[in-house]
Motif scaffolding. Structure first.
Motif, PDB file in Angstrom:
ATOM      1  N   TYR A 123       0.859  -1.188   0.000  1.00 56.78           N
ATOM      2  CA  TYR A 123       0.000   0.000   0.000  1.00 56.78           C
ATOM      3  C   TYR A 123       0.889   1.229   0.000  1.00 56.78           C
ATOM      4  O   TYR A 123       1.695   1.418   0.908  1.00 56.78           O
ATOM      5  CB  TYR A 123      -0.868  -0.012   1.255  1.00 56.78           C
ATOM      6  N   VAL A 169      -7.338   0.979  -3.315  1.00 58.10           N
ATOM      7  CA  VAL A 169      -7.981   0.418  -2.126  1.00 58.10           C
ATOM      8  C   VAL A 169      -9.090   1.347  -1.636  1.00 58.10           C
ATOM      9  O   VAL A 169     -10.164   0.888  -1.231  1.00 58.10           O
ATOM     10  CB  VAL A 169      -6.944   0.157  -1.016  1.00 58.10           C
ATOM     11  N   ALA A 203     -11.981   0.768  -3.849  1.00 58.89           N
ATOM     12  CA  ALA A 203     -12.621  -0.518  -3.558  1.00 58.89           C
ATOM     13  C   ALA A 203     -13.470  -0.437  -2.291  1.00 58.89           C
ATOM     14  O   ALA A 203     -14.542  -1.062  -2.215  1.00 58.89           O
ATOM     15  CB  ALA A 203     -11.556  -1.601  -3.412  1.00 58.89           C
ATOM     16  N   LEU A 204     -13.001   0.327  -1.298  1.00 59.65           N
ATOM     17  CA  LEU A 204     -13.779   0.508  -0.070  1.00 59.65           C
ATOM     18  C   LEU A 204     -15.125   1.146  -0.388  1.00 59.65           C
ATOM     19  O   LEU A 204     -16.187   0.654   0.028  1.00 59.65           O
ATOM     20  CB  LEU A 204     -13.000   1.378   0.927  1.00 59.65           C
ATOM     21  N   TYR A 230     -11.246  -3.928   3.056  1.00 56.98           N
ATOM     22  CA  TYR A 230     -10.480  -2.806   2.509  1.00 56.98           C
ATOM     23  C   TYR A 230     -10.200  -1.754   3.588  1.00 56.98           C
ATOM     24  O   TYR A 230      -9.136  -1.126   3.592  1.00 56.98           O
ATOM     25  CB  TYR A 230     -11.224  -2.195   1.319  1.00 56.98           C
ATOM     26  N   ARG A 251      -7.236  -3.000   5.464  1.00 60.00           N
ATOM     27  CA  ARG A 251      -5.990  -2.805   4.706  1.00 60.00           C
ATOM     28  C   ARG A 251      -5.496  -1.373   4.832  1.00 60.00           C
ATOM     29  O   ARG A 251      -4.290  -1.121   4.985  1.00 60.00           O
ATOM     30  CB  ARG A 251      -6.203  -3.173   3.234  1.00 60.00           C
TER      31      ARG A 251
END
Length: 459
Positions: free
Chosen positions: A257, A267, A270-271, A286, A289
C-alpha cells in the motif's frame, strides 16, 4: 524516596554503559534543536525557547505548561529537554499511579532542594486528565508560588479535562502528530549516532517504509521496533535489516500500500464501491488494509462522508450524520481506537439502503446552469427589503407559504427556462420512499407538469 526519574546515579550508569538503556531513551534529544517535529513550537522567541532561557533576559515564562497531543510525539522529551537546558531536577509522575500524597511529596522535595542547594525542579505530570478535580487542586500552590516548573501532558482536550484555575495559570501548547519525514529523520539518526546503533546495521527503503507504517506517527514505537529488528538482524550476523526480519520481529506483515501511489487510490476506491454494493465484509476488508497500512484516519473519514451523500442520500437520512460524527471523532482520537469508529461507520453505510438520487439531482441542475439555462429570478421572489423595490415590482405578489393551508403556495419559483425541470427523482428505497410520495404531491400542488423527460433518473 521521591520518584526522580533521572537521578545522578541513573545518568552516570547510562553514560558508562549506554546500551543498558532502551534505544528510545538513548536517542532522547538533549537540546531543543535535536527535537523531531513540533517546529511551530520551536521557532526563535517561542515560549519554549524562552522557557529554557534562550533570547534576551534569560530564563522566563510561565511556571506551568500543558502539552496537549497524541501519544509518542515528544511530550516527555520536551519536559526533559527543559530540565536539562535549565539545569533543573527532573521528576516524573504519572496520574495513573500517583495521587495527592505523591504530588505533595514531590512539592516538598522541590522546596527543600531549592532552599538547601538552590536546585529548582521540573515536575512532569503525565496524563494529567486522569487526575480528579481535587487532585488537580493540589497542584495550584506549587504553581502559584513557583515551587516547581510544572509541565503536564494530556491526550484529552484540556478545556474539558483540566480545571479552569490551573488552565488559566498555564501556557497551553498543542503538539502535532509526527510526519513520516520526521520519523524517517529520527530513524536515520538512531542508525548512525553513537548513542544509538552506531552504524551497526542499515535499513533499506522497503523496510523503512513498513516501519513508518506500523509506527503510526509514534516515535517511541518506531525506535522500539527498530531496536528489536536490529538485534534480530545482528543475531543472524546480518548488517542489513531486511523486510522479512522486520516482519518477523514486529509480528506484522507488510501491507502492499503506497499512500501516494496507485494502491492508495485503488484500495480507497474498492472501499467505497464495496459500501455502495452493500458488501459489508468486503468493505471491512479494505478498511482493514487501509488501517494496517497506516492510512490517515481523517482521509478515510472524508471518504465515508462523501459516500453517505453520494450513494445513500435520503434513503437513510442518518447515514451522513453517522459519517460526519465518525470523521470528527477520529480527528480527535487517532489510532488505534479510531479503527473502532471507522468500523462502526463503514458497517452502517454498507448496510444502509442506497440512493444516488441526490447525486443525480445536483449533477443535472449544474449541467443545465453550465449550458445557460438560468434566466432571471421571478420578480415576486426577488429581494424587496430596499427602497424602490416596489416600484420595480420586486417581491410584489409573493405569497407567504405559512399563510396558506398546507404550507404550500401555488406560485412559480424556478426561472422560466427550467420551470418544468424535475431534477430530483427519488427512489422507493428506504426512507426515500416517503420523499417520493411528498415530492409528487408538492409538484401537483404547485401546478408543475410531469417534466420534460430530461431530468436525471435514479434507476
Amino acid at each position: 524516596m521521591e520518584p526522580d526519574l533521572f537521578t545522578a546515579a541513573a545518568e552516570d550508569r547510562q553514560e558508562k554503559d549506554p546500551s543498558s538503556s532502551p534505544l528510545a531513551v538513548r536517542m532522547r534529544p538533549r537540546t531543543l534543536d535535536e527535537v523531531v517535529g513540533q517546529q511551530h513550537l520551536l521557532k526563535p522567541g517561542s515560549p519554549l525557547r524562552r522557557l529554557v532561557g534562550e533570547g534576551n533576559g534569560g530564563p522566563a515564562g510561565p511556571s506551568s505548561v500543558i502539552l496537549w497531543g497524541p501519544p509518542g510525539i515528544g511530550k516527555t522529551t520536551l519536559a526533559y529537554v527543559v530540565s536539562k537546558a535549565t539545569n533543573k531536577r527532573f521528576v516524573e509522575l504519572s496520574a495513573i499511579t500517583a495521587g495527592v500524597k505523591e504530588v505533595r511529596a514531590v512539592i516538598e522535595g522541590a522546596r527543600r532542594a531549592t532552599g538547601g542547594y538552590g536546585k529548582e525542579t521540573v515536575l512532569f505530570l503525565d496524563e494529567i486528565h486522569r487526575f480528579s478535580k481535587a487532585q488537580q487542586d493540589s497542584l495550584l500552590p506549587a504553581v502559584e508560588n513557583r515551587w516547581v516548573t510544572l509541565i503536564a501532558a494530556t491526550t484529552e482536550n484540556p478545556y474539558f479535562s483540566i480545571i479552569s484555575p490551573l488552565l488559566s495559570r498555564s501556557l497551553l501548547l498543542t503538539l502535532e502528530s509526527l510526519t513520516d519525514d520526521d520519523l524517517s529523520g529520527l530513524l536515520r539518526r538512531a542508525l548512525t549516532d553513537e548513542r544509538g546503533l552506531g552504524g551497526a546495521v542499515t535499513l533499506p527503503e522497503e523496510a523503512e517504509a513498513h516501519l513508518l507504517r506500523i509506527a503510526g506517527g509514534d516515535a517511541r514505537r518506531a525506535l522500539t521496533a527498530l531496536e528489536a529488528a536490529a538485534g534480530a538482524a545482528l543475531s543472524k550476523q546480518e548488517q542489513e535489516i531486511s523486510l522479512r526480519t522486520l516482519e518477523e520481529t514486529v509480528d506484522r506483515a507488510a501491507v502492499k500500500y503506497d499512500r501516494d501511489g496507485d494502491q492508495h487510490y485503488d484500495v480507497a476506491s474498492a472501499l467505497i464501491k464495496s459500501i455502495r454494493g452493500s458488501d459489508v465484509d468486503a468493505a471491512l476488508h479494505y478498511l482493514a488494509r487501509m488501517i494496517e497500512a497506516g492510512e490517515d484516519p481523517r482521509f478515510i473519514g472524508r471518504r465515508l462522508m462523501i459516500s453517505a451523500s453520494e450513494d445513500i442520500g435520503l434513503a437513510d437520512p442518518t447515514a451522513l450524520p453517522t459519517a460526519v460524527a465518525a470523521a470528527q471523532a477520529v480527528a480527535m482520537i487517532g489510532f488505534p481506537e479510531a479503527a473502532l469508529i471507522l468500523s462502526h461507520a463503514t458497517i452502517a453505510l454498507a448496510l444502509a439502503p442506497k440512493s444516488n438520487a441526490a447525486t443525480l439531482a445536483i449533477s443535472a441542475a449544474q449541467e443545465d446552469v453550465r449550458n445557460g439555462l438560468a434566466g432571471p429570478v421571478p420578480a415576486h421572489l426577488r429581494d424587496g427589503h430596499y427602497k424602490g423595490a416596489a416600484k420595480l415590482g420586486h417581491a410584489q405578489g409573493y405569497v407567504y407559504p405559512h399563510d396558506v393551508p398546507g404550507g404550500i403556495a401555488a406560485q412559480q419559483y424556478a426561472p422560466d427556462a427550467v420551470r418544468d425541470k424535475h431534477y430530483y427523482r427519488p427512489t422507493r428505497y428506504g426512507a426515500e420512499a416517503r420523499y417520493a410520495d411528498v415530492v409528487e404531491r408538492v409538484r401537483e400542488r404547485l401546478g408543475r407538469t410531469a417534466g420534460d423527460g430530461t431530468g436525471p433518473s435514479a434507476g
